[in-house]
Design a protein around this motif. Structure first.
Motif, PDB file in Angstrom:
ATOM      1  N   ILE A 136       0.878  -1.182   0.000  1.00 38.53           N
ATOM      2  CA  ILE A 136       0.000   0.000   0.000  1.00 38.53           C
ATOM      3  C   ILE A 136       0.904   1.218   0.000  1.00 38.53           C
ATOM      4  O   ILE A 136       1.863   1.291   0.778  1.00 38.53           O
ATOM      5  CB  ILE A 136      -0.895   0.039   1.254  1.00 38.53           C
ATOM      6  CG1 ILE A 136      -1.511  -1.334   1.540  1.00 38.53           C
ATOM      7  CG2 ILE A 136      -1.985   1.097   1.102  1.00 38.53           C
ATOM      8  CD1 ILE A 136      -2.095  -1.452   2.937  1.00 38.53           C
ATOM      9  N   THR A 137       0.605   2.181  -0.866  1.00 35.62           N
ATOM     10  CA  THR A 137       1.500   3.329  -0.985  1.00 35.62           C
ATOM     11  C   THR A 137       0.744   4.657  -0.931  1.00 35.62           C
ATOM     12  O   THR A 137      -0.399   4.755  -1.364  1.00 35.62           O
ATOM     13  CB  THR A 137       2.285   3.288  -2.317  1.00 35.62           C
ATOM     14  OG1 THR A 137       1.366   3.466  -3.415  1.00 35.62           O
ATOM     15  CG2 THR A 137       2.999   1.961  -2.504  1.00 35.62           C
ATOM     16  N   SER A 138       1.425   5.652  -0.379  1.00 39.49           N
ATOM     17  CA  SER A 138       0.979   7.041  -0.541  1.00 39.49           C
ATOM     18  C   SER A 138       2.004   7.714  -1.451  1.00 39.49           C
ATOM     19  O   SER A 138       3.206   7.515  -1.295  1.00 39.49           O
ATOM     20  CB  SER A 138       0.904   7.763   0.810  1.00 39.49           C
ATOM     21  OG  SER A 138       2.179   7.873   1.394  1.00 39.49           O
ATOM     22  N   ASN A 139       1.512   8.477  -2.410  1.00 38.14           N
ATOM     23  CA  ASN A 139       2.373   9.118  -3.407  1.00 38.14           C
ATOM     24  C   ASN A 139       1.961  10.579  -3.504  1.00 38.14           C
ATOM     25  O   ASN A 139       0.785  10.872  -3.721  1.00 38.14           O
ATOM     26  CB  ASN A 139       2.191   8.444  -4.775  1.00 38.14           C
ATOM     27  CG  ASN A 139       2.310   6.929  -4.701  1.00 38.14           C
ATOM     28  OD1 ASN A 139       3.373   6.378  -4.876  1.00 38.14           O
ATOM     29  ND2 ASN A 139       1.193   6.235  -4.434  1.00 38.14           N
ATOM     30  N   GLY A 193       6.721   9.925  -0.590  1.00 43.38           N
ATOM     31  CA  GLY A 193       5.665   9.082  -0.053  1.00 43.38           C
ATOM     32  C   GLY A 193       6.194   7.900   0.711  1.00 43.38           C
ATOM     33  O   GLY A 193       7.393   7.780   0.972  1.00 43.38           O
ATOM     34  N   CYS A 194       5.269   7.008   1.091  1.00 41.75           N
ATOM     35  CA  CYS A 194       5.604   5.832   1.893  1.00 41.75           C
ATOM     36  C   CYS A 194       4.983   4.586   1.295  1.00 41.75           C
ATOM     37  O   CYS A 194       3.911   4.645   0.670  1.00 41.75           O
ATOM     38  CB  CYS A 194       5.083   5.989   3.323  1.00 41.75           C
ATOM     39  SG  CYS A 194       5.843   7.338   4.243  1.00 41.75           S
ATOM     40  N   VAL A 248       8.679  -0.935   5.648  1.00 45.16           N
ATOM     41  CA  VAL A 248       8.236   0.432   5.362  1.00 45.16           C
ATOM     42  C   VAL A 248       9.355   1.159   4.622  1.00 45.16           C
ATOM     43  O   VAL A 248      10.458   1.317   5.139  1.00 45.16           O
ATOM     44  CB  VAL A 248       7.859   1.193   6.649  1.00 45.16           C
ATOM     45  CG1 VAL A 248       7.452   2.629   6.311  1.00 45.16           C
ATOM     46  CG2 VAL A 248       6.725   0.485   7.378  1.00 45.16           C
ATOM     47  N   LEU A 249       9.038   1.561   3.408  1.00 46.96           N
ATOM     48  CA  LEU A 249       9.953   2.381   2.623  1.00 46.96           C
ATOM     49  C   LEU A 249       9.415   3.808   2.631  1.00 46.96           C
ATOM     50  O   LEU A 249       8.213   4.024   2.437  1.00 46.96           O
ATOM     51  CB  LEU A 249      10.010   1.897   1.168  1.00 46.96           C
ATOM     52  CG  LEU A 249      10.803   0.631   0.853  1.00 46.96           C
ATOM     53  CD1 LEU A 249      10.610   0.279  -0.612  1.00 46.96           C
ATOM     54  CD2 LEU A 249      12.276   0.846   1.146  1.00 46.96           C
ATOM     55  N   SER A 250      10.282   4.770   2.853  1.00 44.93           N
ATOM     56  CA  SER A 250       9.837   6.167   2.808  1.00 44.93           C
ATOM     57  C   SER A 250      10.786   6.960   1.918  1.00 44.93           C
ATOM     58  O   SER A 250      11.997   6.732   1.919  1.00 44.93           O
ATOM     59  CB  SER A 250       9.813   6.763   4.217  1.00 44.93           C
ATOM     60  OG  SER A 250      11.098   6.698   4.817  1.00 44.93           O
ATOM     61  N   PHE A 251      10.211   7.851   1.139  1.00 41.57           N
ATOM     62  CA  PHE A 251      10.999   8.716   0.264  1.00 41.57           C
ATOM     63  C   PHE A 251      10.645  10.160   0.560  1.00 41.57           C
ATOM     64  O   PHE A 251       9.481  10.547   0.510  1.00 41.57           O
ATOM     65  CB  PHE A 251      10.714   8.395  -1.213  1.00 41.57           C
ATOM     66  CG  PHE A 251      11.151   7.020  -1.622  1.00 41.57           C
ATOM     67  CD1 PHE A 251      12.467   6.764  -1.992  1.00 41.57           C
ATOM     68  CD2 PHE A 251      10.253   5.963  -1.622  1.00 41.57           C
ATOM     69  CE1 PHE A 251      12.879   5.487  -2.351  1.00 41.57           C
ATOM     70  CE2 PHE A 251      10.650   4.683  -1.979  1.00 41.57           C
ATOM     71  CZ  PHE A 251      11.962   4.439  -2.351  1.00 41.57           C
ATOM     72  N   PHE A 252      11.661  10.942   0.909  1.00 42.38           N
ATOM     73  CA  PHE A 252      11.473  12.369   1.156  1.00 42.38           C
ATOM     74  C   PHE A 252      12.329  13.139   0.158  1.00 42.38           C
ATOM     75  O   PHE A 252      13.512  12.845  -0.022  1.00 42.38           O
ATOM     76  CB  PHE A 252      11.878  12.727   2.591  1.00 42.38           C
ATOM     77  CG  PHE A 252      10.921  12.229   3.629  1.00 42.38           C
ATOM     78  CD1 PHE A 252       9.877  13.023   4.069  1.00 42.38           C
ATOM     79  CD2 PHE A 252      11.048  10.961   4.161  1.00 42.38           C
ATOM     80  CE1 PHE A 252       8.981  12.559   5.027  1.00 42.38           C
ATOM     81  CE2 PHE A 252      10.165  10.477   5.123  1.00 42.38           C
ATOM     82  CZ  PHE A 252       9.129  11.281   5.555  1.00 42.38           C
TER      83      PHE A 252
END
Length: 212
Positions: free
Chosen positions: A129-132, A156-157, A171-175
């Protein structure tokens, strides 16, 4: 305008998927326990894109409950970098326009910011499941006094199941954030790795309290 928002959201989701798959060029900048933070130069702006990787001891749906971007949701309660989260417009069932307010940070060197983003929730066949999200303009929310308007580039995550470990979530997170304003580069580059490891620590505590 809704079509522009949809296209921007889809482009952000495509970028994040490419970041997940592309292992080239990432350099480790911080490791704490099960959490690792990497960086590489952004192709979107003059700063860096940061990638966080960590395991959380809970099912993906439970982790997502803490992560999902929604007004009145759990994220505002546990994430020390989110002061307020507001829904500006619902574009489709899975695409919204949101405003995020962040508190001052780095002992007050970084003053409060606000960000306006289009956010897409996307589920993949592997169960993740992702938030973009990425920055957009919205007529109801011009830059405001007392806040520096920052700009999130595709970020997103992702909550991904761990094969053979149903009670764990990767959990992968990109900032990839342009904080704007007049900030020393050294402050920005030390802030993100630190705040991302705190993000994972606070997320793990939030998920644990869900299941108490």
């Amino acid at each position: 305008m809704p079509m522009e928002y949809t296209e921007a959201a889809q482009a952000a989701a495509g970028k994040l998927l490419s970041y997940r798959k592309d292992e080239a060029g990432w350099r480790l900048c911080k490791r704490t326990g099960d959490v690792a933070v990497y960086w590489r130069p952004s192709t979107e702006f003059t700063g860096n894109v940061y990638k966080g990787e960590g395991l959380v001891a809970a099912k993906p749906e439970d982790v997502w409950e803490c992560l999902k971007p929604e007004p009145g949701g759990l994220r505002v309660k546990w994430d020390s970098n989110v002061e307020d989260f507001q829904l500006l417009e619902t574009v489709t069932d899975d695409i919204t326009i949101c405003r995020t307010v962040t508190p001052s940070a780095a002992m007050g060197i970084i003053s409060p910011r606000d960000f306006v983003d289009v956010v897409m929730i996307k589920r993949y066949e592997d169960g993740s499941i992702t938030s973009n999200a990425t920055n957009v303009e919205h007529p109801s929310c011009p830059p405001q006094r007392h806040f520096v308007r920052g700009f999130n580039h595709p970020c997103g995550c992702t909550c991904a199941p761990v094969p053979g470990e149903p009670e764990k979530t990767q959990v992968l997170s990109f900032f990839q954030t342009d904080l704007s304003g007049y900030l020393p580069k050294s402050v920005v580059e030390s802030f993100f790795p630190y705040s991302m490891t705190q993000f994972y620590n606070n997320l793990s505590k939030a998920v644990k309290s869900l299941n108490v």
